[in-house]
Design a protein around this motif. Structure first.
Motif, PDB file in Angstrom:
ATOM      1  N   TYR A 164       0.706  -1.225  -0.026  1.00 43.77           N
ATOM      2  CA  TYR A 164      -0.049   0.174   0.056  1.00 43.77           C
ATOM      3  C   TYR A 164       0.809   1.436  -0.017  1.00 43.77           C
ATOM      4  N   ILE A 213      -1.803  -6.518  -3.949  1.00 39.48           N
ATOM      5  CA  ILE A 213      -2.566  -6.229  -2.784  1.00 39.48           C
ATOM      6  C   ILE A 213      -3.621  -7.423  -2.842  1.00 39.48           C
ATOM      7  N   ARG A 214      -4.550  -7.483  -3.934  1.00 36.49           N
ATOM      8  CA  ARG A 214      -5.574  -8.247  -4.017  1.00 36.49           C
ATOM      9  C   ARG A 214      -5.267  -9.674  -4.246  1.00 36.49           C
ATOM     10  N   ILE A 250      -2.232 -11.003  -3.179  1.00 37.31           N
ATOM     11  CA  ILE A 250      -1.517 -11.798  -2.213  1.00 37.31           C
ATOM     12  C   ILE A 250      -2.224 -11.538  -0.855  1.00 37.31           C
ATOM     13  N   HIS A 251      -3.088 -10.615  -0.563  1.00 36.46           N
ATOM     14  CA  HIS A 251      -3.587 -10.371   0.650  1.00 36.46           C
ATOM     15  C   HIS A 251      -5.241 -10.824   0.614  1.00 36.46           C
ATOM     16  N   ASN A 252      -5.935 -10.891  -0.634  1.00 44.11           N
ATOM     17  CA  ASN A 252      -7.284 -11.275  -0.859  1.00 44.11           C
ATOM     18  C   ASN A 252      -8.194 -10.109  -0.243  1.00 44.11           C
ATOM     19  N   SER A 253      -7.490  -8.763  -0.448  1.00 38.51           N
ATOM     20  CA  SER A 253      -8.335  -7.660  -0.179  1.00 38.51           C
ATOM     21  C   SER A 253      -8.173  -6.578  -1.061  1.00 38.51           C
ATOM     22  N   TYR A 284      -3.920  -9.657  10.892  1.00 36.64           N
ATOM     23  CA  TYR A 284      -3.694 -10.840   9.952  1.00 36.64           C
ATOM     24  C   TYR A 284      -3.583 -10.527   8.572  1.00 36.64           C
ATOM     25  N   GLY A 285      -2.633  -9.329   8.248  1.00 42.36           N
ATOM     26  CA  GLY A 285      -2.404  -8.995   7.089  1.00 42.36           C
ATOM     27  C   GLY A 285      -3.531  -8.262   6.084  1.00 42.36           C
ATOM     28  N   GLY A 286      -4.475  -7.959   6.435  1.00 47.21           N
ATOM     29  CA  GLY A 286      -5.723  -7.363   6.029  1.00 47.21           C
ATOM     30  C   GLY A 286      -6.517  -8.210   5.384  1.00 47.21           C
ATOM     31  N   ILE A 287      -6.413  -9.483   5.599  1.00 45.62           N
ATOM     32  CA  ILE A 287      -7.192 -10.714   4.768  1.00 45.62           C
ATOM     33  C   ILE A 287      -8.793 -10.308   4.768  1.00 45.62           C
ATOM     34  N   SER A 291      -9.589  -8.281  10.338  1.00 45.88           N
ATOM     35  CA  SER A 291      -9.916  -9.031   9.089  1.00 45.88           C
ATOM     36  C   SER A 291     -11.438  -8.640   8.790  1.00 45.88           C
TER      37      SER A 291
END
Length: 143
Positions: free
Chosen positions: A4, A26-27, A29-32, A48-51, A69
């Motif tokens: 980010y 970001i989408r 790797i982090h599913n966000s 949790y990494g922004g999942i 999350s």
């Protein structure tokens, strides 16, 4: 957060195309969905990494916030503006903050809460729809 920060830096310096690449990373790797265009203050962290976190690209998030999350911060249909989150806020897992609203400084948003109205400073909000259950709090008691 590193992806980010790099994407946001590129966006602020008007470097074309590369911020979109970081949005995609970001989408994947982090599913966000945390966009480079979003304004996120310093020392804000994603649990949790922004999942599963989705943040509208025009939203503003203050500094020193903790975002759990599966949190959604976004607009509502037929509404132009999006949420503004103050400093030192804790947003628990699964919370939804929707529409043209402001969350004050030092607030705690409970797990799975759906917030659709403004929240004053130093408040705890819980429930569906979100209701203020406590005022004049110290958010550090809830981290």
């Amino acid at each position: 957060m590193k992806l980010y920060h790099i994407g946001n830096y590129l966006h602020r310096h008007k470097i074309p195309l590369l911020p979109k690449v970081f949005n995609i990373l970001i989408r994947l790797i982090h599913n966000s969905a945390i966009f480079s265009e979003t304004s996120i203050g310093t020392n804000t962290v994603f649990a949790y990494g922004g999942i599963g976190v989705v943040i509208h690209k025009r939203s503003t998030i203050g500094k020193n916030c903790v975002i759990g999350s599966n949190v959604t911060i976004g607009g509502k249909s037929k509404s132009i503006n999006v949420p503004v989150i103050g400093d030192n806020c804790f947003i628990a897992t699964g919370a939804k903050i929707l529409g043209e609203i402001t969350i004050g400084n030092n607030c705690v948003i409970g797990a799975n809460c759906v917030v659709v109205k403004n929240v004053p400073d130093n408040s705890v909000v819980a429930g569906i729809p979100g209701k203020i259950i406590k005022s004049d709090i110290d958010p550090k008691d809830y981290y």
